[in-house]
Design an enzyme around this catalytic site. Structure first.
Site, mmCIF file in Angstrom:
data_model
loop_
_atom_site.group_PDB
_atom_site.id
_atom_site.type_symbol
_atom_site.label_atom_id
_atom_site.label_comp_id
_atom_site.label_asym_id
_atom_site.label_seq_id
_atom_site.Cartn_x
_atom_site.Cartn_y
_atom_site.Cartn_z
ATOM 1 C CB CYS A 148 -0.694 2.638 4.054
ATOM 2 S SG CYS A 148 -2.088 1.880 3.226
ATOM 3 C CG ASP A 149 3.119 1.198 4.355
ATOM 4 O OD1 ASP A 149 2.644 1.653 5.411
ATOM 5 O OD2 ASP A 149 2.919 0.040 3.956
ATOM 6 C CB CYS A 169 -0.920 -0.007 1.221
ATOM 7 S SG CYS A 169 -1.947 1.470 1.328
#
Ligand code: NAP
Length: 308
Positions: free
Chosen positions: A138-139, A135
């Protein structure tokens, strides 16, 4: 005593939330079970440009907040962090078992979506959260100013590589063939992006490092030459696997595990419908998931009325 509903929707992505909106408007007593928080796969996409009605585009999170806000405003009950573990067919209806309880329902819409496919190579599990990610939204911020690899040549790989290019120093897109599967408009953007370099005909065979990832080992799919590549992070986008294990033999699946449905989105078990990415279909987009959610809801409503 277990709670009883006329309809249970499994999964709170675009298909499930749309089904909820339609069922609530039809006056059907409905519960939506979601294993995390509502929103589904689109919440992991930074910017969505192909969902009609948003000429400037919209973030996946903002779009899905609108979906769930509309469903809740109509009165849809949503149980969050409620992962379904099994479905049992009874004489008339079904028992849906979750981590924290069982629910009785007359009909079910399966809209449980997919999870990212894994590469299955040494180092992948070991470096999860220490350089391996599925992701970018997200990261990605953890890799600001660093060098990363994106694995895959589909829409997800290219969309996420483009979003990573705003944050990181360099993105290598590693693809096992010499042409991309992604939509042309995305391909052209990626070819224009100076921070993206394509490594064609390469497949990852190992992830190496100490505390964090230090390199990825690639094999040339044509010459079999081995190429170590120094990277700080690896983002994997090699396809998706449907979440259907909890259904046992109640549905028929294709070789990839996707659920077969008819035109009404009915599965082989009367009273169970499937909608969105989880079913066998030609195009997996938010717009097609929305259509599925509406169709499945109307089919289930007719089934409850005894028309189908
Ligand atoms: P996908 O379309 O199935 O693409 C997977 C990619 O990974 C392919 O390029 C495939 O190579 C490669 N691959 C598969 N197995 C591999 C392996 N073991 N090792 C290395 N590479 C491997 O999956 P996706 O990109 O995640 O997309 C999933 C669905 O969501 C698609 O229907 C897509 O259209 C949709 N989606 C749409 C958007 C959008 O419209 N903006 C954004 C994201 C996703 P080959 O090409 O050689 O098979």
């Amino acid at each position: 005593m277990e709670e009883s509903y006329d309809a249970i929707i499994i999964g709170g992505g675009p298909a499930g939330l749309t089904a909820g909106i339609y069922l609530l408007r039809a006056g059907v007593n409905t519960l939506l079970l979601e294993k995390m928080l509502p929103g589904g796969a689109p919440v992991n996409t930074e910017h969505i440009e192909n969902y009609p009605g948003f000429p400037e585009g919209i973030s996946g999170r903002a779009l899905m907040d609108l979906f769930s806000g509309q469903a809740r405003a109509l009165g849809l009950s949503i149980k969050e962090f409620s992962e379904v573990q099994g479905v049992e067919k009874g004489e008339k209806g079904f028992t849906v078992k979750t981590v924290d309880g069982s629910y009785y329902t007359k009909g079910i819409i399966v809209a449980s979506g997919c999870e990212p496919a894994k590469m299955g190579i040494p180092g992948e599990n070991e470096f999860l959260g220490r350089g391996i990610s599925y992701c970018a939204t997200c990261d990605g911020a953890f890799f600001r100013g660093l060098e990363v690899a994106v694995i895959g040549g589909g829409d997800s790989a290219i969309v996420e590589a483009l979003s990573l290019a705003h944050l990181v120093k360099k993105v290598y897109i590693i693809h096992r063939r010499d042409s991309l599967r992604a939509q042309k408009i995305l391909q052209e953007r990626a070819f224009r992006e100076k921070k993206i370099e394509f490594l064609w005909n390469k497949r990852p065979i190992e992830i190496k490092g100490k505390e964090q990832i230090e390199s990825i080992v690639l094999e040339d799919t044509k010459t079999k030459e081995i190429l170590p590549l120094r990277v700080d992070g690896v983002f994997v986008y090699i396809g998706i696997k449907p979440n259907t294990a909890f259904l046992g033999d109640l549905v028929d699946r294709d070789g990839g595990g996707f659920i077969y449905t008819d035109n009404a989105l009915s599965t082989k078990t009367k009273g169970i419908y499937a909608a969105g990415d989880v079913r066998v279909k030609t195009l997996r987009q938010i717009s097609t998931a929305v259509g599925d959610g509406a169709t499945a809801a109307v089919s289930l409503e007719r089934y409850l009325l005894g028309d189908q």
